[in-house]
Design a protein around this motif. Structure first.
Motif, PDB file in Angstrom:
ATOM      1  N   GLU A  25       0.296  -0.813   0.112  1.00 40.76           N
ATOM      2  CA  GLU A  25      -0.407  -0.311  -0.159  1.00 40.76           C
ATOM      3  C   GLU A  25       0.894   1.120  -0.310  1.00 40.76           C
ATOM      4  O   GLU A  25       0.065   2.479  -0.226  1.00 40.76           O
ATOM      5  CB  GLU A  25      -0.688   0.123   0.989  1.00 40.76           C
ATOM      6  N   THR A  26       1.974   0.817   0.385  1.00 38.69           N
ATOM      7  CA  THR A  26       3.090   2.619   0.621  1.00 38.69           C
ATOM      8  C   THR A  26       4.238   1.632  -0.376  1.00 38.69           C
ATOM      9  O   THR A  26       4.912   0.574  -0.653  1.00 38.69           O
ATOM     10  CB  THR A  26       3.762   2.621   1.782  1.00 38.69           C
ATOM     11  N   ASN A  27       5.077   2.781  -1.287  1.00 37.57           N
ATOM     12  CA  ASN A  27       6.348   2.869  -1.806  1.00 37.57           C
ATOM     13  C   ASN A  27       7.638   2.886  -1.093  1.00 37.57           C
ATOM     14  O   ASN A  27       7.905   2.908   0.041  1.00 37.57           O
ATOM     15  CB  ASN A  27       7.190   3.736  -2.755  1.00 37.57           C
TER      16      ASN A  27
END
Length: 275
Positions: A68-70
């Motif tokens: 959901e995040t880098n």
């Protein structure tokens, strides 16, 4: 892939790489004959159609781990490696195309003291690109081009030997033995992107394993260093210096990094004023 014991786990960390993924995955399929492998793609919250492309075209052939995040390059690869079941891990950039059969690399990998192995890199126009270097020190950090190995044919890509023992190889293509990866605990996640591969190879050397370069095998790497990512590069070298040098080398290295990047800023500023 087959139901037999996996030999090679191929880990691709993807961020908005939809234009590259098909060619990359297809080249894996073409050049892994005789190898039981798995492809693990960690998607770093891409906003393009990467995930859709993977699911629609390679749903049964790829283990997809969406984030959901880098997570960055280091942490993304570590996540992939935690799910790997192979005896070897291939770290592979999404913007690469393998040119030769990888089974040819495994003879060298069977040697007990080999910890990691890389191959010859070409750019998007199939021009040779040097991807091998020396470990940093204060002088090399003052002029970063000195980090690259230029003797023994590495300047132009004209090689006379079948293999070379080197300090580090860029991780756009790097095979690491899984037991060695576990021993050094993978990438140091203090690196978001850049210099993590130099750090990884340094840890491999500290464990008395060799890093080997095979010029007979090739791959194309479409990407590379981008000026917009200069901050990551600077931070990476500062992190490396703090981790691997003690005083006074650490202070000298940090000074070299400061002078190097300050000179670049001044040079770019002067160039823009002349235009």
């Amino acid at each position: 892939m087959s139901n037999l014991q996996i030999k090679l786990s191929i880990i691709i960390v993807n961020y908005n790489g939809v234009i590259y993924l098909k060619n990359c995955i297809d080249s894996i399929k073409k050049h892994t004959k005789g190898i039981n492998y798995e492809i693990i793609i960690v998607d770093n919250a891409s906003t393009d159609n990467s995930v859709s492309l993977i699911k629609e075209n390679y749903g049964n052939d790829v283990i997809l781990i969406p984030s959901e995040t880098n997570l960055g390059f280091s942490k993304g690869n570590n996540v992939g490696a935690k799910n790997a079941t192979g005896d070897y891990i291939l770290l592979l950039n999404n913007d690469t195309v393998i040119q030769d059969d990888l089974i040819l690399a495994f003879e060298k990998l069977q040697e007990a003291n080999v910890g990691a192995l890389g191959i010859k890199m070409f750019g998007k126009n199939k021009e040779y690109r040097n991807s091998v270097g020396y470990f940093p020190n204060p002088l090399r950090l003052l002029k970063l081009y000195k980090l690259y190995k230029m003797d023994e044919g590495f300047a132009k890509g004209d090689f006379s030997k079948n293999s070379y023992e080197v300090n580090w190889i860029e991780a756009s293509f790097l095979i690491v033995k899984k037991n060695v990866w576990d021993l050094i605990e993978g990438f140091d996640e203090d690196y978001f992107m850049y210099v993590e591969d130099i750090d990884l190879c340094k840890k491999i050397h500290l464990m008395n394993f060799k890093v080997i370069y095979l010029p007979s095998l090739k791959y194309i790497h479409f990407g590379g260093y981008n000026v917009s990512r200069e901050g990551y590069l600077k931070k990476g070298f500062k992190t490396y210096s703090k981790k691997h040098f003690s005083f006074p080398l650490k202070q000298l290295s940090l000074l070299s990094i400061f002078l190097n990047f300050t000179f670049k800023i001044v040079k770019n500023t002067l160039s823009s004023k002349k235009q």
